[in-house]
Design a protein around this motif. Structure first.
Motif, mmCIF file in Angstrom:
data_model
loop_
_atom_site.group_PDB
_atom_site.id
_atom_site.type_symbol
_atom_site.label_atom_id
_atom_site.label_comp_id
_atom_site.label_asym_id
_atom_site.label_seq_id
_atom_site.Cartn_x
_atom_site.Cartn_y
_atom_site.Cartn_z
ATOM 1 N N SER B 119 0.849 -1.194 0.000
ATOM 2 C CA SER B 119 0.000 0.000 0.000
ATOM 3 C C SER B 119 0.881 1.240 0.000
ATOM 4 N N ARG B 123 -3.205 10.930 -1.262
ATOM 5 C CA ARG B 123 -3.920 11.990 -0.528
ATOM 6 C C ARG B 123 -4.165 11.514 0.913
ATOM 7 N N ASP B 124 -5.415 11.529 1.367
ATOM 8 C CA ASP B 124 -5.694 11.111 2.741
ATOM 9 C C ASP B 124 -5.902 9.606 2.859
ATOM 10 N N TYR B 125 -5.813 8.928 1.750
ATOM 11 C CA TYR B 125 -6.054 7.484 1.734
ATOM 12 C C TYR B 125 -4.752 6.748 1.475
ATOM 13 N N ARG B 126 -4.853 5.441 1.543
ATOM 14 C CA ARG B 126 -3.775 4.598 1.057
ATOM 15 C C ARG B 126 -4.356 3.646 0.029
ATOM 16 N N LEU B 148 -8.969 1.027 -1.302
ATOM 17 C CA LEU B 148 -8.543 2.185 -0.514
ATOM 18 C C LEU B 148 -8.617 1.876 0.973
ATOM 19 N N ILE B 149 -7.650 2.409 1.715
ATOM 20 C CA ILE B 149 -7.639 2.302 3.174
ATOM 21 C C ILE B 149 -7.703 3.711 3.744
ATOM 22 N N ARG B 150 -8.510 3.893 4.772
ATOM 23 C CA ARG B 150 -8.618 5.216 5.399
ATOM 24 C C ARG B 150 -8.536 5.047 6.919
ATOM 25 N N THR B 151 -7.711 5.855 7.555
ATOM 26 C CA THR B 151 -7.647 5.841 9.014
ATOM 27 C C THR B 151 -8.755 6.737 9.555
ATOM 28 N N ASN B 162 -8.545 1.593 11.043
ATOM 29 C CA ASN B 162 -8.747 1.857 9.623
ATOM 30 C C ASN B 162 -9.966 1.112 9.108
ATOM 31 N N SER B 164 -11.336 -0.223 5.133
ATOM 32 C CA SER B 164 -10.898 -0.329 3.754
ATOM 33 C C SER B 164 -11.993 -0.946 2.907
#
Lengths: 202, 234
Positions: B119, B123-126, B148-151, B162, B164
């Motif tokens: 990964s 931007r704010d994602y992975r 996409l992964i988001r914290t 997270n 995803s």
């Protein structure tokens, strides 16, 4: 005619002067000594590559000898990531299970895992030279296949490593669990493995 | 030089104080170097801040320093104490000791799956890509997915949470019916998951994931699983 000759001579002189003028234009090269050119980057030790010899004792089977290739990638002071590939063969062992003789296929396994350095210190024999040593707990998960069958492989063990400047060596012992589908004929679900490894830094 | 009777004793007392104070002023700052790249390794050498040294190796956030006679490991956080390195060299070493933005992932799940992935920040994602494989006896199945992964929450510097979401393609192998497909048929799969991640070290994370995969077929089979995984920050 004379005026033409003078004019040409004048033009030639002007041209020559122009060439000289171009040659004498001061064009300094940027020579800024900001010290950045003197900075040196050290080489990076990402981890360790190793080649080892393994002996496994699997439930309901005899001894299995193998070759192990491993990679350890440092992630900090204590932890490291672990990757392993092992190819093992039953040398002279035949197995008796359910009144039938089965000769299991050679096994191949791969596993990804992590290691945690429980103890770190100096090892010394003579007292004059010291070598850093690490005693680490290693956990790994992967797949082990025996010919046409295979299954999940989980292992947990201890690795004792000695670090030289260019090389390293390790002795390890682990218990591993096999998926029951991996060896359906001999009904093996776990085993113990010893290994000795030698390797270098990368 | 002549001193009057009252001045001389005063000067004597002053000299005694100065002599007594001088050892404290000369106390030197020594920087300990260790035999290995960890606080747990013993100190094998000490250097003064102005000793000319150079870094010859890096392992994680530790540097192997040498003055050409002795050598030892020092953490990047202590580099500022070595005045002989200069601020530019210190900055360079600090920068290269920081982890990058790419993560490698590996783990296994309650459904006999083993997976590996990568990964990177977007931007704010992975953005992630992951390959999952399960071997069950003489057959198996696989899944390749991206998403996409988001914290969405953090607990101090040690824990993060997270979610995803991803799409992928699943395939049965050797007659396996995990995805309820015919041989060699590729099935579109949607997956969502929630992770709890412990940041064990600067470059290493361990996490638990609950995931739910949905095969986008007429049967709409879904597959919940719990996984243990670890991330390596490159």
């Amino acid at each position: 005619m004379r005026s033409i000759t003078l004019a040409l001579a004048g033009l030639l002189m002007l041209t020559a002067a122009g060439v000289r003028a171009d040659e004498t234009i001061y064009q300094p090269a940027p020579m800024v000594d900001n010290g950045l050119n003197d900075l040196t980057k050290p080489s990076t030790q990402h981890g360790m590559l190793g080649l080892g010899y393994t002996t496994s004792l699997i439930e309901n089977t005899g001894l299995q000898n193998g070759v192990l290739v491993s990679a350890r990638y440092f992630t900090g002071d204590k932890w490291y990531a672990l990757g392993e590939v092992e190819m093992a063969t039953y040398s002279t062992n035949t197995l008796v299970a359910d009144d039938s003789v089965n000769v299991p296929d050679d096994s191949t396994r791969y596993a990804l895992g992590m290691g945690y350095s429980l103890l770190q210190g100096n090892a010394s024999v003579s007292g004059k030279t010291v070598m850093p040593f690490v005693l680490a707990v290693e956990l790994a998960a992967g797949e082990q296949s025996f010919g046409d069958t295979g299954g999940l492989y989980l292992s947990g063990g201890i690795s004792t490593q000695v670090h030289w400047k260019k090389y390293w060596g390790a002795l390890g012992i682990r218990q591993f669990n096999l998926d029951e589908n991996a060896q359906p004929l001999i009904n093996s679900e776990w085993g113990i493995q010893w290994d000795i490894q030698l390797g270098f830094w990368f | 030089m002549h001193f009057r009777g009252r001045t001389w004793p005063f000067l004597q007392i002053l000299m005694v104080f100065l002599l007594a104070a001088s050892p404290a002023q000369a106390e030197q700052d020594y920087i300990p170097l260790r035999s290995g790249p960890s606080e747990a390794f013993p100190v094998i050498a000490e250097i003064t801040p102005d000793l000319k040294v150079r870094a010859i190796k890096r392992r994680g956030s530790w540097f192997l320093l040498t003055d050409e006679r002795k050598q030892g490991w020092l953490h990047a956080d202590q580099l500022y104490r070595i005045t002989s390195l200069g601020s530019d060299q210190q900055s360079l070493l600090m920068n290269i000791s920081r982890p990058g933005k790419t993560r490698l992932e590996a783990g296994f799940s309650s459904e006999n799956e083993v997976f590996a992935g990568v990964s990177a920040f977007f931007r704010d994602y992975r953005l992630y890509g992951r390959y999952t494989h399960a071997s069950t006896g003489s057959s198996g199945w696989s899944l390749a997915e991206a998403g996409l992964i988001r914290t969405f929450a953090r607990m101090g510097d040690s824990f993060s949470f997270n979610w995803s979401a991803g799409l992928g393609a699943g395939q049965d192998e050797d007659g396996n019916r995990h995805w309820h497909t015919e041989k060699d048929t590729i099935v579109p799969v949607a997956s969502v998951s929630a992770d709890a991640v412990w940041h064990a070290e600067q470059r290493f994370e361990i996490g638990v994931r609950t995931s739910w995969q949905l095969a986008i077929t007429e049967e709409r089979q879904n597959y919940p699983a719990v996984s243990l995984f670890w991330n390596l920050r490159l």
